[in-house]
Scaffold this motif. Structure first.
Motif, PDB file in Angstrom:
ATOM      1  N   GLN A   1      12.198   9.892  -5.000  1.00  0.00           N
ATOM      2  CA  GLN A   1      10.874   9.434  -4.604  1.00  0.00           C
ATOM      3  C   GLN A   1      10.495   8.151  -5.346  1.00  0.00           C
ATOM      4  N   VAL A   2      10.832   8.036  -6.630  1.00  0.00           N
ATOM      5  CA  VAL A   2      10.583   6.800  -7.380  1.00  0.00           C
ATOM      6  C   VAL A   2      11.356   5.640  -6.743  1.00  0.00           C
ATOM      7  N   LEU A   3      12.631   5.856  -6.462  1.00  0.00           N
ATOM      8  CA  LEU A   3      13.449   4.798  -5.862  1.00  0.00           C
ATOM      9  C   LEU A   3      12.904   4.364  -4.502  1.00  0.00           C
ATOM     10  N   CYS A   4      12.460   5.326  -3.707  1.00  0.00           N
ATOM     11  CA  CYS A   4      11.880   4.997  -2.400  1.00  0.00           C
ATOM     12  C   CYS A   4      10.596   4.183  -2.562  1.00  0.00           C
ATOM     13  N   GLY A   5       9.759   4.578  -3.506  1.00  0.00           N
ATOM     14  CA  GLY A   5       8.518   3.843  -3.747  1.00  0.00           C
ATOM     15  C   GLY A   5       8.778   2.407  -4.165  1.00  0.00           C
ATOM     16  N   VAL A   6       9.713   2.209  -5.086  1.00  0.00           N
ATOM     17  CA  VAL A   6      10.060   0.856  -5.544  1.00  0.00           C
ATOM     18  C   VAL A   6      10.661   0.052  -4.393  1.00  0.00           C
ATOM     19  N   ALA A   7      11.555   0.657  -3.645  1.00  0.00           N
ATOM     20  CA  ALA A   7      12.219  -0.050  -2.543  1.00  0.00           C
ATOM     21  C   ALA A   7      11.221  -0.475  -1.470  1.00  0.00           C
ATOM     22  N   VAL A   8      10.303   0.406  -1.096  1.00  0.00           N
ATOM     23  CA  VAL A   8       9.290   0.050  -0.094  1.00  0.00           C
ATOM     24  C   VAL A   8       8.393  -1.050  -0.648  1.00  0.00           C
ATOM     25  N   LEU A   9       7.970  -0.905  -1.871  1.00  0.00           N
ATOM     26  CA  LEU A   9       7.092  -1.890  -2.510  1.00  0.00           C
ATOM     27  C   LEU A   9       7.721  -3.277  -2.511  1.00  0.00           C
ATOM     28  N   LEU A  10       8.998  -3.359  -2.879  1.00  0.00           N
ATOM     29  CA  LEU A  10       9.680  -4.649  -2.978  1.00  0.00           C
ATOM     30  C   LEU A  10      10.253  -5.140  -1.655  1.00  0.00           C
ATOM     31  N   GLY A  11      10.395  -4.240  -0.689  1.00  0.00           N
ATOM     32  CA  GLY A  11      10.994  -4.624   0.579  1.00  0.00           C
ATOM     33  C   GLY A  11      12.499  -4.724   0.484  1.00  0.00           C
TER      34      GLY A  11
ATOM     35  N   GLY B   1       0.817  -1.211   0.000  1.00  0.00           N
ATOM     36  CA  GLY B   1       0.000   0.000   0.000  1.00  0.00           C
ATOM     37  C   GLY B   1       0.846   1.253   0.000  1.00  0.00           C
ATOM     38  N   ALA B   2       1.794   1.329   0.910  1.00  0.00           N
ATOM     39  CA  ALA B   2       2.612   2.543   1.036  1.00  0.00           C
ATOM     40  C   ALA B   2       3.464   2.769  -0.205  1.00  0.00           C
ATOM     41  N   GLY B   3       4.168   1.754  -0.655  1.00  0.00           N
ATOM     42  CA  GLY B   3       4.988   1.892  -1.859  1.00  0.00           C
ATOM     43  C   GLY B   3       4.142   2.030  -3.110  1.00  0.00           C
ATOM     44  N   GLY B   4       3.042   1.285  -3.143  1.00  0.00           N
ATOM     45  CA  GLY B   4       2.158   1.311  -4.304  1.00  0.00           C
ATOM     46  C   GLY B   4       1.435   2.633  -4.494  1.00  0.00           C
ATOM     47  N   PHE B   5       1.165   3.343  -3.415  1.00  0.00           N
ATOM     48  CA  PHE B   5       0.545   4.664  -3.540  1.00  0.00           C
ATOM     49  C   PHE B   5       1.582   5.744  -3.806  1.00  0.00           C
ATOM     50  N   LEU B   6       2.770   5.572  -3.264  1.00  0.00           N
ATOM     51  CA  LEU B   6       3.842   6.546  -3.459  1.00  0.00           C
ATOM     52  C   LEU B   6       4.359   6.533  -4.900  1.00  0.00           C
ATOM     53  N   LEU B   7       4.517   5.359  -5.460  1.00  0.00           N
ATOM     54  CA  LEU B   7       5.156   5.214  -6.766  1.00  0.00           C
ATOM     55  C   LEU B   7       4.434   5.954  -7.896  1.00  0.00           C
ATOM     56  N   PRO B   8       3.132   5.840  -8.061  1.00  0.00           N
ATOM     57  CA  PRO B   8       2.491   6.581  -9.161  1.00  0.00           C
ATOM     58  C   PRO B   8       2.624   8.096  -9.025  1.00  0.00           C
ATOM     59  N   HIS B   9       2.595   8.595  -7.805  1.00  0.00           N
ATOM     60  CA  HIS B   9       2.781  10.036  -7.600  1.00  0.00           C
ATOM     61  C   HIS B   9       4.182  10.448  -8.033  1.00  0.00           C
ATOM     62  N   ALA B  10       5.161   9.620  -7.677  1.00  0.00           N
ATOM     63  CA  ALA B  10       6.548   9.910  -8.050  1.00  0.00           C
ATOM     64  C   ALA B  10       6.737   9.826  -9.560  1.00  0.00           C
TER      65      ALA B  10
END
Length: 135
Positions: free
Chosen positions: A66-76, A18-27
Motif C-alpha cells: 500500500q505504501v508503494l502504491c501510494g508513492v507510485a500514484v503520487l509520483l506518476g 489527491g489519490a496518492g496523497g490520501f492513500l500514503l498516510p493511511h499506509a
C-alpha cells in the motif's frame, strides 16, 4: 505541452496528488504507526476484526504494498498498475464496510467507494504528462 492538453494534464496531476496523497498516510500509519495509525500489530488486529486471516508477514506485505502504491500514484510512476492495486485495496475495504451502511461517519462504504472510484479514474486515464513516467 500542447495548450489543448494542459488542463487535462493538470487535472490528472491533481487527481494523482489527491489519490496518492490520501492513500500514503493511511499506509504509513499501518506500516509504522505514523499519523496515529495502528502500526503492524494494530493492522493485523483490524484484519482479524473483519474475519480475515492475518498471519505474519501478511500485514507487513500488505502495508508495504500500500505504501508503494501510494508513492507510485503520487509520483506518476507505474501509475496504472499502482492505482489498480490501490483501488483493489479500497474496494475490499468497501466490501468489508457494507454491513455498516453508506455513511463513513458510521463506518460505512462512502469513503472507500469514493477513493476506489478516484483510483479507478487514475488507472483508466493514466498519469498524464506531469508524471515521473512521462519524463
Amino acid at each position: 505541452m500542447a495548450a489543448s492538453t494542459t488542463g487535462l494534464d493538470l487535472g490528472l496531476l491533481v487527481l494523482r496528488l489527491g489519490a496518492g496523497g490520501f492513500l500514503l498516510p493511511h499506509a504509513l500509519g499501518k506500516l509504522f504507526g505514523w499519523f496515529n495509525g495502528p502500526g503492524l500489530s494494530g493492522f493485523a488486529d483490524e484484519l482479524r476484526g473483519f474475519g480475515l486471516p492475518a498471519p505474519a508477514p501478511a500485514p507487513l506485505l500488505l502495508a508495504v504494498l500500500q505504501v508503494l502504491c501510494g508513492v507510485a500514484v503520487l509520483l506518476g510512476w507505474q501509475t496504472r498498475m499502482a492505482a489498480s492495486v490501490a483501488a483493489l485495496f479500497l474496494a475490499t475495504t468497501a466490501v468489508l464496510a457494507l454491513p455498516k451502511g453508506w455513511f463513513w461517519m458510521r463506518g460505512g462504504v462512502e469513503y472507500p467507494v469514493f477513493w476506489t472510484l478516484a483510483l479507478c479514474a487514475v488507472a483508466l486515464a493514466g498519469p498524464g504528462a506531469l508524471a515521473l513516467q512521462s519524463l
